[in-house]
Design a protein around this motif. Structure first.
Motif, PDB file in Angstrom:
ATOM      1  N   SER A 107       0.843  -1.199   0.000  1.00  0.00           N
ATOM      2  CA  SER A 107       0.000   0.000   0.000  1.00  0.00           C
ATOM      3  C   SER A 107       0.876   1.245   0.000  1.00  0.00           C
ATOM      4  CB  SER A 107      -0.904   0.033   1.231  1.00  0.00           C
ATOM      5  OG  SER A 107      -1.820  -1.044   1.190  1.00  0.00           O
ATOM      6  N   ALA A 108       0.474   2.223  -0.818  1.00  0.00           N
ATOM      7  CA  ALA A 108       1.174   3.507  -0.888  1.00  0.00           C
ATOM      8  C   ALA A 108       0.318   4.562  -0.205  1.00  0.00           C
ATOM      9  CB  ALA A 108       1.433   3.888  -2.344  1.00  0.00           C
ATOM     10  N   ASN A 109       0.900   5.255   0.760  1.00  0.00           N
ATOM     11  CA  ASN A 109       0.195   6.280   1.520  1.00  0.00           C
ATOM     12  C   ASN A 109       0.225   7.606   0.771  1.00  0.00           C
ATOM     13  OD1 ASN A 109      -0.824   8.108   3.322  1.00  0.00           O
ATOM     14  ND2 ASN A 109       0.699   7.744   4.910  1.00  0.00           N
ATOM     15  N   LEU A 110      -0.914   7.975   0.200  1.00  0.00           N
ATOM     16  CA  LEU A 110      -1.057   9.256  -0.498  1.00  0.00           C
ATOM     17  C   LEU A 110      -2.068  10.127   0.246  1.00  0.00           C
ATOM     18  CD1 LEU A 110      -1.175   7.767  -4.094  1.00  0.00           C
ATOM     19  CD2 LEU A 110       0.803   8.744  -2.910  1.00  0.00           C
ATOM     20  N   GLU A 111      -1.983  10.073   1.578  1.00  0.00           N
ATOM     21  CA  GLU A 111      -2.909  10.818   2.440  1.00  0.00           C
ATOM     22  C   GLU A 111      -2.217  11.869   3.308  1.00  0.00           C
ATOM     23  OE1 GLU A 111      -6.653   8.469   3.797  1.00  0.00           O
ATOM     24  OE2 GLU A 111      -4.891   7.331   4.413  1.00  0.00           O
ATOM     25  N   ARG A 112      -0.980  12.133   3.055  1.00  0.00           N
ATOM     26  CA  ARG A 112      -0.260  13.130   3.861  1.00  0.00           C
ATOM     27  C   ARG A 112      -0.814  14.528   3.579  1.00  0.00           C
ATOM     28  NH1 ARG A 112       4.759  10.167   1.793  1.00  0.00           N
ATOM     29  NH2 ARG A 112       5.012   8.535   3.341  1.00  0.00           N
ATOM     30  N   PRO A 113      -0.482  15.501   4.419  1.00  0.00           N
ATOM     31  CA  PRO A 113      -0.974  16.870   4.195  1.00  0.00           C
ATOM     32  C   PRO A 113      -0.659  17.412   2.800  1.00  0.00           C
ATOM     33  CG  PRO A 113      -0.095  16.701   6.413  1.00  0.00           C
ATOM     34  CD  PRO A 113       0.218  15.393   5.715  1.00  0.00           C
ATOM     35  N   VAL A 114       0.519  17.104   2.267  1.00  0.00           N
ATOM     36  CA  VAL A 114       0.861  17.586   0.929  1.00  0.00           C
ATOM     37  C   VAL A 114      -0.090  17.012  -0.127  1.00  0.00           C
ATOM     38  CG1 VAL A 114       2.580  15.796   0.377  1.00  0.00           C
ATOM     39  CG2 VAL A 114       2.738  18.061  -0.681  1.00  0.00           C
ATOM     40  N   HIS A 115      -0.564  15.795   0.099  1.00  0.00           N
ATOM     41  CA  HIS A 115      -1.496  15.168  -0.841  1.00  0.00           C
ATOM     42  C   HIS A 115      -2.883  15.803  -0.756  1.00  0.00           C
ATOM     43  CE1 HIS A 115       1.590  11.937  -0.264  1.00  0.00           C
ATOM     44  NE2 HIS A 115       1.616  12.123  -1.568  1.00  0.00           N
ATOM     45  N   GLU A 116      -3.242  16.268   0.429  1.00  0.00           N
ATOM     46  CA  GLU A 116      -4.511  16.983   0.570  1.00  0.00           C
ATOM     47  C   GLU A 116      -4.458  18.319  -0.179  1.00  0.00           C
ATOM     48  OE1 GLU A 116      -7.558  18.662   3.993  1.00  0.00           O
ATOM     49  OE2 GLU A 116      -5.498  18.177   4.555  1.00  0.00           O
ATOM     50  N   GLU A 117      -3.336  18.984  -0.052  1.00  0.00           N
ATOM     51  CA  GLU A 117      -3.178  20.320  -0.644  1.00  0.00           C
ATOM     52  C   GLU A 117      -2.947  20.279  -2.153  1.00  0.00           C
ATOM     53  OE1 GLU A 117       0.163  21.835   1.520  1.00  0.00           O
ATOM     54  OE2 GLU A 117      -0.900  21.713   3.428  1.00  0.00           O
ATOM     55  N   ARG A 118      -2.316  19.217  -2.634  1.00  0.00           N
ATOM     56  CA  ARG A 118      -1.885  19.185  -4.039  1.00  0.00           C
ATOM     57  C   ARG A 118      -2.251  17.860  -4.697  1.00  0.00           C
ATOM     58  NH1 ARG A 118       4.212  20.798  -4.436  1.00  0.00           N
ATOM     59  NH2 ARG A 118       3.653  20.376  -6.598  1.00  0.00           N
ATOM     60  N   ARG A 119      -3.261  17.895  -5.519  1.00  0.00           N
ATOM     61  CA  ARG A 119      -3.653  16.677  -6.230  1.00  0.00           C
ATOM     62  C   ARG A 119      -2.533  16.200  -7.155  1.00  0.00           C
ATOM     63  NH1 ARG A 119      -9.383  15.834  -9.149  1.00  0.00           N
ATOM     64  NH2 ARG A 119      -8.414  16.743 -10.991  1.00  0.00           N
ATOM     65  N   ASP A 120      -1.705  17.105  -7.664  1.00  0.00           N
ATOM     66  CA  ASP A 120      -0.584  16.667  -8.505  1.00  0.00           C
ATOM     67  C   ASP A 120       0.389  15.791  -7.724  1.00  0.00           C
ATOM     68  OD1 ASP A 120       0.351  18.930  -7.027  1.00  0.00           O
ATOM     69  OD2 ASP A 120       1.858  19.372  -8.561  1.00  0.00           O
ATOM     70  N   ALA A 121       0.473  15.979  -6.401  1.00  0.00           N
ATOM     71  CA  ALA A 121       1.316  15.118  -5.568  1.00  0.00           C
ATOM     72  C   ALA A 121       0.718  13.713  -5.472  1.00  0.00           C
ATOM     73  CB  ALA A 121       1.489  15.720  -4.174  1.00  0.00           C
ATOM     74  N   VAL A 122      -0.604  13.617  -5.456  1.00  0.00           N
ATOM     75  CA  VAL A 122      -1.267  12.305  -5.458  1.00  0.00           C
ATOM     76  C   VAL A 122      -0.981  11.594  -6.778  1.00  0.00           C
ATOM     77  CG1 VAL A 122      -3.479  11.082  -5.332  1.00  0.00           C
ATOM     78  CG2 VAL A 122      -3.103  13.101  -3.903  1.00  0.00           C
ATOM     79  N   VAL A 123      -1.133  12.312  -7.877  1.00  0.00           N
ATOM     80  CA  VAL A 123      -0.899  11.730  -9.204  1.00  0.00           C
ATOM     81  C   VAL A 123       0.552  11.274  -9.331  1.00  0.00           C
ATOM     82  CG1 VAL A 123      -0.853  12.225 -11.676  1.00  0.00           C
ATOM     83  CG2 VAL A 123      -2.784  13.007 -10.283  1.00  0.00           C
ATOM     84  N   THR A 124       1.472  12.131  -8.952  1.00  0.00           N
ATOM     85  CA  THR A 124       2.896  11.778  -9.023  1.00  0.00           C
ATOM     86  C   THR A 124       3.205  10.572  -8.146  1.00  0.00           C
ATOM     87  OG1 THR A 124       3.547  14.024  -9.547  1.00  0.00           O
ATOM     88  CG2 THR A 124       5.234  12.625  -8.558  1.00  0.00           C
ATOM     89  N   GLY A 125       2.681  10.560  -6.927  1.00  0.00           N
ATOM     90  CA  GLY A 125       2.905   9.430  -6.026  1.00  0.00           C
ATOM     91  C   GLY A 125       2.313   8.145  -6.557  1.00  0.00           C
TER      92      GLY A 125
END
Length: 103
Positions: free
Chosen positions: A22-40
Motif C-alpha cells: 500500500s502507498a500512503n497518499l494521504e499526507r498533508p501535501v497530498h490533501e493540498e496538491r492533487r498533482d502530488a497524489v498523481v505523481t505518487g
C-alpha cells in the motif's frame, strides 16, 4: 529523474516491491496538491513488480480516485495495469488497487 517527479515532495517509496503493498497518499501535501497524489501514484506503480498490486490510499479531499487517476494510469501504463476501486477508508480516504501485469 522521471518527468513526473516533484522535487519538493517526499517520494512514496525508494525500492521496487516484489509483493503487494500500500502507498500512503494521504499526507498533508497530498490533501493540498492533487498533482502530488498523481505523481505518487505513478511512482508507486513504477515501483511495483509485475504480478503484484499496489493499493493507492488517496486523500479524501479529491474524491474517488478513479476519476482522476484512471486516465493518467491508462495513458502512462496502457494495458500493463488494471485498476479497481476498493472502498472508502474509515479515515475518509479512498483505496484504488492497481494490478501490474506479468510481462
Amino acid at each position: 529523474m522521471s518527468d513526473h517527479t516533484l522535487p519538493e515532495v517526499e517520494p512514496v517509496t525508494d525500492r521496487v516491491h516484489r509483493n503487494s503493498w500500500s502507498a500512503n497518499l494521504e499526507r498533508p501535501v497530498h490533501e493540498e496538491r492533487r498533482d502530488a497524489v498523481v505523481t505518487g501514484a505513478i511512482e508507486a506503480v513504477e515501483h511495483t513488480a509485475p504480478g503484484y498490486h499496489v493499493n493507492l490510499v488517496t486523500h479524501g479531499a479529491h474524491g474517488r480516485p478513479e476519476s482522476y487517476l484512471g486516465p493518467v494510469l491508462h495513458a502512462r501504463f496502457g494495458d500493463s495495469v488494471d485498476w479497481t476501486y476498493v472502498d472508502r477508508c474509515g479515515c475518509g480516504g479512498h483505496v484504488l488497487r492497481v494490478q501490474v501485469a506479468e510481462r
